[in-house]
Design an enzyme around this catalytic site. Structure first.
Site, PDB file in Angstrom:
ATOM      1  N   VAL A  96       0.824  -1.207   0.000  1.00  0.00           N
ATOM      2  CA  VAL A  96       0.000   0.000   0.000  1.00  0.00           C
ATOM      3  C   VAL A  96       0.861   1.261   0.000  1.00  0.00           C
ATOM      4  O   VAL A  96       0.439   2.317  -0.485  1.00  0.00           O
ATOM      5  CB  VAL A  96      -0.966  -0.006   1.207  1.00  0.00           C
ATOM      6  CG1 VAL A  96      -0.227   0.164   2.512  1.00  0.00           C
ATOM      7  CG2 VAL A  96      -2.039   1.070   1.055  1.00  0.00           C
ATOM      8  N   ALA A 248       4.611  -5.640   7.436  1.00  0.00           N
ATOM      9  CA  ALA A 248       3.334  -5.717   6.726  1.00  0.00           C
ATOM     10  C   ALA A 248       3.445  -4.917   5.443  1.00  0.00           C
ATOM     11  O   ALA A 248       4.120  -3.885   5.401  1.00  0.00           O
ATOM     12  CB  ALA A 248       2.183  -5.179   7.576  1.00  0.00           C
ATOM     13  N   ASP A 249       2.788  -5.408   4.406  1.00  0.00           N
ATOM     14  CA  ASP A 249       2.712  -4.664   3.158  1.00  0.00           C
ATOM     15  C   ASP A 249       1.374  -3.953   3.010  1.00  0.00           C
ATOM     16  O   ASP A 249       1.261  -2.999   2.258  1.00  0.00           O
ATOM     17  CB  ASP A 249       2.946  -5.602   1.975  1.00  0.00           C
ATOM     18  CG  ASP A 249       4.412  -5.963   1.831  1.00  0.00           C
ATOM     19  OD1 ASP A 249       5.063  -5.411   0.930  1.00  0.00           O
ATOM     20  OD2 ASP A 249       4.915  -6.768   2.624  1.00  0.00           O
ATOM     21  N   ARG A 250       0.375  -4.435   3.738  1.00  0.00           N
ATOM     22  CA  ARG A 250      -0.929  -3.758   3.764  1.00  0.00           C
ATOM     23  C   ARG A 250      -1.708  -4.282   4.965  1.00  0.00           C
ATOM     24  O   ARG A 250      -1.773  -5.486   5.193  1.00  0.00           O
ATOM     25  CB  ARG A 250      -1.710  -3.996   2.468  1.00  0.00           C
ATOM     26  CG  ARG A 250      -2.971  -3.164   2.323  1.00  0.00           C
ATOM     27  CD  ARG A 250      -3.693  -3.489   1.005  1.00  0.00           C
ATOM     28  NE  ARG A 250      -2.912  -3.117  -0.155  1.00  0.00           N
ATOM     29  CZ  ARG A 250      -3.111  -2.024  -0.889  1.00  0.00           C
ATOM     30  NH1 ARG A 250      -4.068  -1.164  -0.561  1.00  0.00           N
ATOM     31  NH2 ARG A 250      -2.367  -1.781  -1.949  1.00  0.00           N
ATOM     32  N   ALA A 258      -1.476  -8.301   5.030  1.00  0.00           N
ATOM     33  CA  ALA A 258      -0.678  -9.033   4.049  1.00  0.00           C
ATOM     34  C   ALA A 258       0.792  -8.834   4.367  1.00  0.00           C
ATOM     35  O   ALA A 258       1.235  -7.716   4.623  1.00  0.00           O
ATOM     36  CB  ALA A 258      -0.988  -8.536   2.635  1.00  0.00           C
TER      37      ALA A 258
END
Length: 365
Positions: A96, A248-250, A258
């Site tokens: 994100v 975390a990536d999102r 995620a």
């Protein structure tokens, strides 16, 4: 010893550490424009959700600096910024942060274009890109400090008692503008004398843990042990893991998040063994517009990353491969979300109030 630098920037010049060459070789890639940055992100020469967003912003700054004389109207400059960032966003859309950077810089360009001063507009956009770099370093430091305190509380650690922490993938200086998110928490514990040992998972199939996190731990002389991904549960069963912190990536509105493939398995094992599990990420990674983890797009990578090692095939010819780069961990398995503004914990209803937290953080309260 100073932290490693994934990103080296001076006005008009950008170099990205080639993380595919680590740990055997340390070299930097000269990035002259957004196309070169797109390739570095896509090929994972640079990776980590915060780092790719900063790299993209600075690549735009470099290209804008080079094109000062050819972008002669605000309309042309705004269109250029919009097109360039739209293109870079296609490199790795799961994170994100890259979309957040795109929206922020494109909105800045649109606002500045209303002045009619193209030179001032370009300067303002470049300064906006540069500000993101400095902000990320500061936010990572805050994440480290707040996260260290949160882990010690969750473990019930007594004064002077050190803890053993597990992590996966790479979330340190190599994944951010500096210091790190989840690895920044581990670094803060070490700097305060409260870390006994860090355990890093190798993180198949791209081996970010063995290639990058182990490299950072050795570089900064933090006591660390590398284990295979399938050894995590056995280590927990021995009582050798006090807490787990990952990146975390999102993060969705309900707290689902995620992260690198294998995080979900780690969280299931942590829940079974009663080990507190945290994710650490800047507020820009929180996405209240995404309701649950089911709405997160999961990038799939080439099968060769699984069937080959160091360029040599290690799997049978003709076998099919499924290679998602990320998985989604349900919020029910999570203890807390560590950010630079504090730790999001479950409310009385057992839910993570992500949207309210983001609104307060962005409102400066």
């Amino acid at each position: 010893m100073s932290s490693l630098e994934a990103i080296r920037y001076a006005r008009g010049n950008l170099e990205l550490l080639d993380q595919l060459a680590l740990p055997l070789e340390t070299k930097y890639i000269d990035v002259r424009d957004c196309n070169a940055c797109w390739r570095c992100i896509k090929d994972m020469n640079v990776r980590g959700a915060p780092a790719i967003a900063i790299a993209a912003a600075l690549a735009l700054a470099v290209e804008l600096e080079a094109k000062r004389g050819t972008l002669t109207t605000c309309e042309a400059a705004e269109a250029f910024v919009r097109e360039r960032f739209d293109h870079m966003y296609t490199s790795r859309p799961t994170a994100v942060n890259l979309g957040e950077a795109k929206n922020r810089i494109q909105a800045l360009a649109k606002r500045l274009s209303e002045s009619g001063d193209v030179s001032g507009m370009i300067e303002g956009v470049i300064e906006g890109c540069e500000a993101m770099h400095a902000e990320d370093v500061a936010s990572c430091r805050a994440i480290g400090d707040k996260g260290a305190a949160a882990l010690l509380r969750a473990c019930g650690a007594k004064d002077g008692e050190n803890i053993k922490v597990m992590t996966c993938c790479n979330t340190g200086s190599l994944a951010t503008a500096g210091y790190g998110t989840a690895l920044g928490v581990i670094r803060a514990l070490w700097e305060s004398g409260r870390l006994e040992r860090a355990y890093c998972l190798e993180t198949r199939p791209y081996n970010q843990g063995s290639r990058l996190t182990a490299y950072e731990l050795v570089y900064e002389k933090i006591p660390g042990t590398l284990i295979c991904d399938n050894m995590a549960a056995a280590l927990m069963a021995r009582g050798d893991v006090d807490a787990i912190v990952v990146g975390a990536d999102r993060v969705a509105a309900n707290g689902d998040f995620a992260n690198k493939i294998g995080t979900y398995s780690l969280a299931v094992n942590a829940k079974h063994h009663g080990v507190p599990m945290f994710t650490a990420a800047p507020v820009t990674t929180l996405d209240p517009e995404t309701a649950t983890g089911a709405d997160i797009h999961i990038e799939e990578r080439p099968g060769e990353e699984v069937t080959h090692s160091l360029g040599k095939r290690v799997a049978a010819e003709g076998i099919d491969v499924w290679n998602p780069s990320f998985d989604v961990t349900p919020a029910a398995l999570l203890t807390g979300v560590i950010t630079e503004h504090g730790v999001i914990e479950k409310n009385a209803s057992g839910l993570f109030p992500v949207a309210d937290f983001v609104a307060q953080a962005k409102g400066g309260t």
